[in-house]
Design a protein around this motif. Structure first.
Motif, short mmCIF file in Angstrom:
data_model
loop_
_atom_site.label_atom_id
_atom_site.label_comp_id
_atom_site.label_asym_id
_atom_site.label_seq_id
_atom_site.Cartn_x
_atom_site.Cartn_y
_atom_site.Cartn_z
N TRP A 135 0.85 -1.21 0.00
CA TRP A 135 0.00 0.00 0.00
C TRP A 135 0.88 1.25 0.00
O TRP A 135 0.63 2.21 -0.72
CB TRP A 135 -0.89 -0.03 1.24
CG TRP A 135 -2.12 0.82 1.13
CD1 TRP A 135 -3.36 0.40 0.75
CD2 TRP A 135 -2.23 2.22 1.42
NE1 TRP A 135 -4.27 1.42 0.77
CE2 TRP A 135 -3.58 2.58 1.18
CE3 TRP A 135 -1.34 3.19 1.83
CZ2 TRP A 135 -4.05 3.87 1.36
CZ3 TRP A 135 -1.81 4.48 1.99
CH2 TRP A 135 -3.15 4.84 1.77
N THR A 136 1.94 1.21 0.80
CA THR A 136 2.85 2.36 0.89
C THR A 136 3.60 2.57 -0.41
O THR A 136 3.77 3.72 -0.86
CB THR A 136 3.85 2.15 2.04
OG1 THR A 136 3.13 1.92 3.26
CG2 THR A 136 4.76 3.36 2.22
N ILE A 137 4.04 1.46 -1.04
CA ILE A 137 4.75 1.57 -2.31
C ILE A 137 3.85 2.22 -3.35
O ILE A 137 4.27 3.10 -4.11
CB ILE A 137 5.23 0.18 -2.78
CG1 ILE A 137 6.38 -0.31 -1.87
CG2 ILE A 137 5.71 0.25 -4.23
CD1 ILE A 137 6.81 -1.73 -2.15
N LEU A 173 8.45 7.30 1.31
CA LEU A 173 9.58 6.38 1.16
C LEU A 173 10.22 6.07 2.51
O LEU A 173 10.67 4.95 2.76
CB LEU A 173 10.61 6.98 0.21
CG LEU A 173 10.20 7.07 -1.27
CD1 LEU A 173 11.26 7.80 -2.07
CD2 LEU A 173 9.97 5.68 -1.84
N ALA A 174 10.26 7.09 3.38
CA ALA A 174 10.83 6.86 4.71
C ALA A 174 10.01 5.86 5.49
O ALA A 174 10.54 5.09 6.31
CB ALA A 174 10.91 8.19 5.46
N SER A 175 8.68 5.84 5.22
CA SER A 175 7.80 4.92 5.95
C SER A 175 7.75 3.55 5.31
O SER A 175 7.17 2.62 5.90
CB SER A 175 6.39 5.52 6.01
OG SER A 175 6.40 6.76 6.68
N CYS A 176 8.32 3.43 4.12
CA CYS A 176 8.29 2.13 3.42
C CYS A 176 9.35 1.21 4.02
O CYS A 176 10.51 1.59 4.19
CB CYS A 176 8.55 2.35 1.94
SG CYS A 176 8.50 0.82 0.98
N ASP A 224 10.32 -1.60 2.64
CA ASP A 224 11.02 -2.34 1.58
C ASP A 224 12.24 -1.53 1.17
O ASP A 224 12.16 -0.60 0.36
CB ASP A 224 10.08 -2.56 0.39
CG ASP A 224 10.69 -3.48 -0.66
OD1 ASP A 224 11.93 -3.67 -0.64
OD2 ASP A 224 9.93 -3.99 -1.51
N ALA A 225 13.40 -1.90 1.75
CA ALA A 225 14.62 -1.14 1.50
C ALA A 225 15.04 -1.20 0.05
O ALA A 225 15.56 -0.23 -0.50
CB ALA A 225 15.74 -1.65 2.40
N ASN A 226 14.81 -2.33 -0.62
CA ASN A 226 15.20 -2.45 -2.02
C ASN A 226 14.40 -1.49 -2.88
O ASN A 226 14.94 -0.86 -3.81
CB ASN A 226 15.00 -3.88 -2.50
CG ASN A 226 15.96 -4.85 -1.82
OD1 ASN A 226 17.07 -4.46 -1.48
ND2 ASN A 226 15.54 -6.09 -1.62
N PHE A 227 13.10 -1.43 -2.60
CA PHE A 227 12.28 -0.50 -3.36
C PHE A 227 12.73 0.95 -3.12
O PHE A 227 12.85 1.72 -4.08
CB PHE A 227 10.80 -0.66 -2.97
CG PHE A 227 9.92 0.39 -3.57
CD1 PHE A 227 9.54 0.31 -4.91
CD2 PHE A 227 9.47 1.48 -2.83
CE1 PHE A 227 8.73 1.28 -5.48
CE2 PHE A 227 8.67 2.45 -3.39
CZ PHE A 227 8.30 2.35 -4.72
N VAL A 228 12.98 1.26 -1.87
CA VAL A 228 13.45 2.62 -1.55
C VAL A 228 14.74 2.92 -2.26
O VAL A 228 14.92 3.98 -2.86
CB VAL A 228 13.61 2.78 -0.02
CG1 VAL A 228 14.25 4.12 0.30
CG2 VAL A 228 12.28 2.63 0.68
N SER A 229 15.68 1.95 -2.25
CA SER A 229 16.96 2.15 -2.90
C SER A 229 16.80 2.35 -4.39
O SER A 229 17.41 3.24 -4.98
CB SER A 229 17.86 0.93 -2.63
OG SER A 229 19.10 1.07 -3.29
N SER A 230 15.93 1.56 -5.01
CA SER A 230 15.73 1.68 -6.45
C SER A 230 15.09 3.01 -6.81
O SER A 230 15.46 3.65 -7.81
CB SER A 230 14.85 0.52 -6.95
OG SER A 230 13.54 0.61 -6.36
#
Length: 1191
Positions: free
Chosen positions: A195-197, A228-231, A233-239
């Motif tokens: 949902w956050t993504i 993004l800070a609340s997400c 999923d570190a990989n998604f944030v990194s990408s």
């Protein structure tokens, strides 16, 4: 009804989204339909039967698209009405509107899309726009549609969120923070990664819907970063971060966008953000990667952009993680990037690129704020000194004649935040930083001149904006660096940097300095407990009357703030009212207001700081403009009036400071008068201390010291007891043997005090006797070298250097007191006039001056003269010989005043006089004998009663041959005394008196000769029977003197000789001589000496040849007289005697001796003597021939 609805403008609006115009004509038609539809929407009642089914839920599809932003007000209102109607239906079925929520084939926006759109639009509420308020109101009633988990959260948080909007607009920053916090809490509550993504993607999709400068776009970046800070999923944030770094143009303003996103993202993903940033930097180092970006047409991030990103990352990073990563992963990278941008051909130079400088400053500022917010007392920022150096370099490089860039402003902000970090800077570093920043801002040209450089009005406004922000930043920097110190002394040192600007001759520089000072002191700052406000207050308050209203206001605000800083309770409303009045340009009103403020606050200045305050105000009196110096004087006097009583411990220091400033202040009349009044005000509380301090000044007093004494005497507050205090000090410091320098100083002070007309009536007897004693004790005394003033003096035209003669100084004071007493009728002018004072201070004539002074006493002032005599009585028995002489001389003159004898018994004085008449000191004997003689005039009965002791004492003086003054005084005294006595009273002393009197007929002093001759005449009446023959014999012996001194150089002596001859003739039975003598009394045609002597001798020869012979035998002595006229008269008398002697007596002549002497006199320097000798020789020869012929 359904058909009507579907054919209405509403239905057309709802179908509009799928229809696209095919031509320009069709587009115009669509715009017309849209405008019509919007008007219908504004007036539409969505609850009309059948309307809810038409509108819902299709209307939701128009919330997200940007092209329908203009209809959001109406859309939000309709949606709110529909949902609230549905809520009522659920609660009360009979009132149902029959709203059926059915999506059908309509593609509704996702919850994430709605949330993203509504949050962004909600930002407009801070600007007061209805669509923003509507959006936040819609969120309040849509939690179930957004996400079921948000119902309870939003039920609590949204009412709180709406509170700032009630009654007024919320600040943009506050509102933005609250919305972001709501987003953060909502995502945490949902706790759904997918949902956050999706929400982050929906935020990203809206990037193109808003302009880069809009608040919606700025909020959108931050909301995306927060998401993004609340997400989790570190990989998604990194990408996502990588994508934004590689292709930042999708964000619009790439620097602001990527900075906001990565900054807010770092709140929970610091490691990820830093790792991606490092990877991106490493990638960008390769030339091929940079070329790919260029050839692909994508605009990549610059090193400057990355610097800004690092600052934002640090600002938003978790406080617990930041400090461990700060130096290596953030600050070092920023410095590395800045260094690369500042290199030319591998060499570091100052890059003039303002964007680079501003980006670097921004990054450093945010890093400083982040470290400060971390609140780790043990952390020491190793790059602090380096970064401060860079900021100072930026400031130094800015021109001093213009203000076109915000570099100064932003660098000052950065320095302020860096200065708060540990390690703490030394005082030296603080001073260097502040001095550098101050001197790069305050000397700028006036604001009007700065703005004139702007070409357009916008340019001018921008320059004004930069000016205000720069000055505000400097004030905040000073405030931070000064009050972060725990040492009051260091705070004061830093404040002193503003001192030269606060007193600048340029108005605009003063204005800036005072406005900055007011900022530094505003808002109840917390200063060290021992911080002193006195000096700073003295520097500020005079400018409450400065030339500019802004300076006056700022100076007063700063002064009031100083008291608030010390926790002093002030009459704030009254002070603020007075402060507003200082906007008036009328100088008189300004001075009155400043005076009122001074009266209110002066008593609140800590008493121990008054000295510092006064020192500062005195500096102001020297250097400030006329109105400010007037204020200086007012404040100084007011403070002394209010606190003077408590300044005893600081008195000497205060007076020393005042004395130090007086030589300069003398050149400014008003300032000098204020200084004099200040000393007078101090003296009104501490007269004794001020007097004692002034008396320590070197002698003779300089001009400033004299002026101070006069000012004290003139001022109503201090003059009351001043003369009394000085008189008492003179009494305590005066010793019989030798007057101290302290006593002389007191006398000099009294002179200045009395010289301006200070009344002396009540103190005159004591003052007179003390000063007379001081004159007596300083006779012949020299000023000690240590007492002489070493101060260089500029002599005024016509001024003479006063000799350091203690007796002269004392005499001058007595002269001044006597002049004032004369004006008050306490004494009279001396018969000696101005010659009295030289007589008085000369040791050889002092006694004569005292006598003249005594004669000037107003004997009719019984009380005054009685007090003087009582206080002088001890002088007659003083151990000081000089003082005994003074007292005796003074009383000797008073003894002749019957009035004094009548009202006061002077027997003790008479006895003392008698004793002193036997003293070994000739002057003392002279004065004592004069007193005894004067008693004959003042108290004849006392002379008759004590005739024996008086006569013995006076006659004793006739034997003091070494001092003719004593002899003369004795002769005069005998004249007066004998006039009161009978022959029987004098019989015992008669012979002694006659014999001693005769010895002074030839005295060289006229007064002695005259007195002796007159006394001899008086003795003729006291011969009685016993001494008549004796006196006749003495007349025979003395007649030669009487005859010769008829032509005495002193006419008075000649007249006395004539009188004594008239009295003496009867004793010799030579009454026939009266005729000859009468010719001398006839002033019309007196005979010449030769003729007189021949006539006299002719008569005498007929009566008594013996007396003629006696005259001859005594005449030889006078041939050697020092007076030419006597030598001449003696020769002429000898000529007459020889001519009239009988032959028998001529034969007895020692002709050889007589001839020899006459021949010698023929060589006399005096022509008349030569001629008389020649004639006498001829007479002698003729008589000798006559005798020879007879033989």
């Amino acid at each position: 009804m359904g058909g009507i609805v579907h054919k209405s403008p509403v239905s057309c609006f709802l179908k509009e989204k799928s229809a696209k115009p095919n031509s320009h004509k069709d587009e115009k038609g669509e715009q017309s339909v849209r405008a019509t539809s919007l008007e219908v929407l504004k007036t539409l009642d969505p609850l009309v039967t059948g309307m809810p089914q038409v509108l819902w839920p299709r209307i939701l599809t128009f919330v997200v698209p940007a092209e329908y932003t203009g209809t959001l007000d109406c859309l939000f209102n309709i949606i709110r009405i529909l949902i609230m109607a549905e809520e009522r239906r659920k609660n009360n079925a009979p009132e149902s509107t029959a709203l059926v929520i059915s999506t059908g084939a309509v593609k509704l926006p996702s919850p994430q899309q709605l949330l993203a759109r509504l949050l962004v639009v909600s930002m407009l509420a801070s600007l007061g726009k209805l669509c923003g308020v509507g959006a936040i109101g819609l969120l309040k009633i849509l939690p179930e549609i957004i996400h079921p988990k948000l119902v309870n959260l939003w039920k609590t948080r949204l009412p709180e969120l709406l509170q700032p909007l009630e009654g007024k607009n919320a600040g943009i920053t506050l509102w933005e923070t609250m919305l972001l916090q709501l987003l953060k809490e909502s995502l945490w509550k949902i706790s759904d990664v997918a949902w956050t993504i999706q929400l982050s993607r929906d935020f990203n999709q809206q990037m193109g819907s808003y302009s880069n400068t809009s608040i919606e776009k700025k909020f959108l970046w931050k909301a995306l970063g927060t998401t993004l800070a609340s997400c989790q999923d570190a990989n998604f944030v990194s990408s996502q971060i990588k994508e934004f770094l590689i292709a930042p143009s999708q964000l619009g303003d790439q620097r602001q966008g990527i900075t906001s996103i990565l900054g807010y993202c770092a709140e929970n993903h610091l490691d990820t953000v830093l790792k991606v940033l490092k990877t991106f930097q490493d990638r960008e180092k390769h030339f091929m990667n940079r070329c790919k970006g260029l050839f692909s047409g994508k605009k990549s991030l610059s090193k400057t952009d990355v610097m800004v990103i690092y600052g934002a990352v640090a600002l938003h990073a978790p406080k617990g993680q930041l400090l461990t990563r700060l130096d290596q992963d953030i600050v070092s990278q920023v410095l590395f990037l800045y260094g690369q941008c500042s290199q030319v051909l591998g060499m570091s130079v100052m890059n003039k690129d303002m964007d680079l400088q501003m980006s670097f400053i921004r990054s450093i500022t945010e890093i400083g704020i982040a470290v400060q917010d971390a609140e780790d007392p043990g952390f020491r920022f190793s790059y602090k000194e380096v970064l401060l150096g860079h900021m100072l370099d930026f400031i130094r490089d800015e021109p001093l004649d213009s203000l076109a860039t915000p570099v100064r402003w932003k660098a000052l902000v950065a320095i302020r935040h860096l200065s708060k970090l540990k390690p703490r800077l030394s005082l030296h570093d603080h001073l260097n930083i502040l001095e550098e920043t101050i001197r790069r801002l305050l000397p700028l040209p006036p604001l009007e001149k700065l703005t004139d450089e702007g070409e357009t009005e916008k340019d001018k406004e921008h320059i004004s904006f930069l000016y205000e922000r720069s000055m505000d930043a400097l004030g905040k920097l000073l405030r931070t660096m000064i009050w972060d110190n725990v040492k009051a002394r260091d705070c004061q040192e830093m404040f002193n940097l503003l001192r030269m600007w606060l007193v600048s001759q340029k108005e605009w520089e003063r204005e800036r300095a005072f406005q900055i000072t007011a900022k530094v002191l505003a808002n109840d700052v917390e200063a060290p407990d021992d911080f002193k406000i006195g000096s700073l207050l003295g520097l500020l308050v005079p400018h409450s009357c400065d030339t500019l209203a802004t300076i006056r206001q700022a100076a007063t605000s700063a002064a009031i703030a100083l008291f608030c800083m010390k926790g002093v309770q002030l009459e704030m409303e009254r002070l603020q009212g007075l402060q507003e009045g200082l906007q008036c340009d009328d100088v008189d009103i300004q001075i009155k207001i400043s005076s009122k403020i001074a009266k209110i606050v002066s008593k609140l200045i800590p008493s121990e700081e008054v000295t510092m305050f006064l020192e500062e105000v005195l500096d102001g009196l020297e250097t400030l403009n006329p109105t400010c110096t007037t204020a200086c004087g007012i404040w100084m006097i007011t403070v002394l009036k209010e606190q003077g009583a408590a300044l005893e411990d600081q008195l000497l220091e205060i007076l020393s400071i005042i004395y130090y400033h007086m030589p300069i202040l003398r050149q400014k009349e008003k300032s000098f008068q204020a200084t004099l009044e200040a000393v007078s005000q101090i003296a009104s509380f501490h007269t004794g201390a001020v007097v004692a301090n002034l008396l320590q000044k070197p002698l003779p007093f300089d001009r400033d010291t004299k002026t101070l004494w006069k000012a004290l005497a003139e001022h109503p507050a201090s003059r009351g007891g001043l003369l009394r205090a000085l008189t008492d000090k003179l009494d305590s410091r005066l010793e019989d043997d030798l007057a101290s320098m302290g006593a002389i100083a007191v006398a000099c002070a009294i002179q200045e005090v009395v010289s301006i007309g200070t009344p002396v009536a009540g103190l005159y007897p004591q003052l007179f006797t003390l000063l007379l004693k001081l004159v007596s004790c300083t006779l012949g005394q020299e000023m000690p070298a240590s007492s002489l003033s070493l101060r260089r003096r500029v002599m005024q035209q016509g001024e003479r250097q006063q000799m350091a003669d203690p007796c002269r100084l004392s005499t001058t004071t007595l002269k001044c007191v006597q002049a004032q007493a004369m004006r008050e009728g306490l004494t009279k002018e001396s018969d000696e006039g101005d010659n009295l004072w030289p007589l008085l201070h000369d040791p050889s004539t002092h006694h004569l001056g005292v006598c003249a002074l005594a004669r000037s006493m107003a004997v009719w002032q019984q009380g005054v003269i009685a007090n003087i005599m009582e206080q002088l009585l001890p002088s007659l028995t003083s151990s000081s010989e000089n003082y005994r002489i003074t007292g005796t001389a003074f009383f000797s003159e008073l003894m002749k005043e019957p009035v004094i004898w009548k009202h006061r018994n002077l027997c003790d004085v008479l006895i003392s006089m008698d004793q002193s008449a036997w003293d070994c000191n000739a002057t003392l004997r002279q004065m004592a004998i004069r007193g005894l003689g004067n008693t004959a005039c003042g108290a004849p009965h006392k002379v008759r009663k004590h005739k024996q002791i008086i006569l013995e004492s006076v006659i004793r003086g006739l034997y003091h041959l070494a001092r003719t003054e004593v002899v003369c005084e004795s002769l005069k005294a005998l004249r007066g005394i004998l006039a009161l006595l009978t022959d029987r009273d004098v019989s015992f002393y008669f012979k002694e008196i006659v014999l001693q009197t005769r010895t002074f007929f030839e005295d060289e002093q006229d007064d002695v000769r005259l007195t002796a001759i007159v006394l001899f005449e008086n003795l003729a009446s006291l011969t009685g029977r016993r001494w008549k023959i004796f006196f006749a014999e003495e007349i025979k012996k003395s007649m030669i003197s009487f005859l010769l001194h008829l032509w005495d150089p002193n006419p008075k002596v000649g007249a006395a000789c004539l009188d004594v001859l008239m009295v003496s003739i009867p004793f010799l039975g030579l009454q026939d001589l009266y005729g000859v003598l009468d010719r001398l009394l006839d002033g019309q045609d007196p005979p010449r000496a030769r003729d007189f002597y021949r006539q006299f001798c002719v008569k005498l020869a007929k009566k008594n040849q013996e007396i003629l012979w006696i005259l001859h035998t005594h005449s030889f002595t006078f041939f050697a007289s020092s007076w030419e006229v006597i030598r001449s008269a003696a020769i002429k008398l000898t000529d007459a005697i020889v001519f009239n002697l009988t032959n028998q007596y001529v034969e007895l002549l020692d002709r050889e001796q007589l001839t020899t002497r006459l021949q010698a006199l023929r060589q006399d320097p005096c022509v008349s003597v030569q001629r008389a000798a020649e004639a006498a020789v001829q007479t002698l020869l003729r008589r000798c021939r006559e005798i020879g012929a007879l033989l």
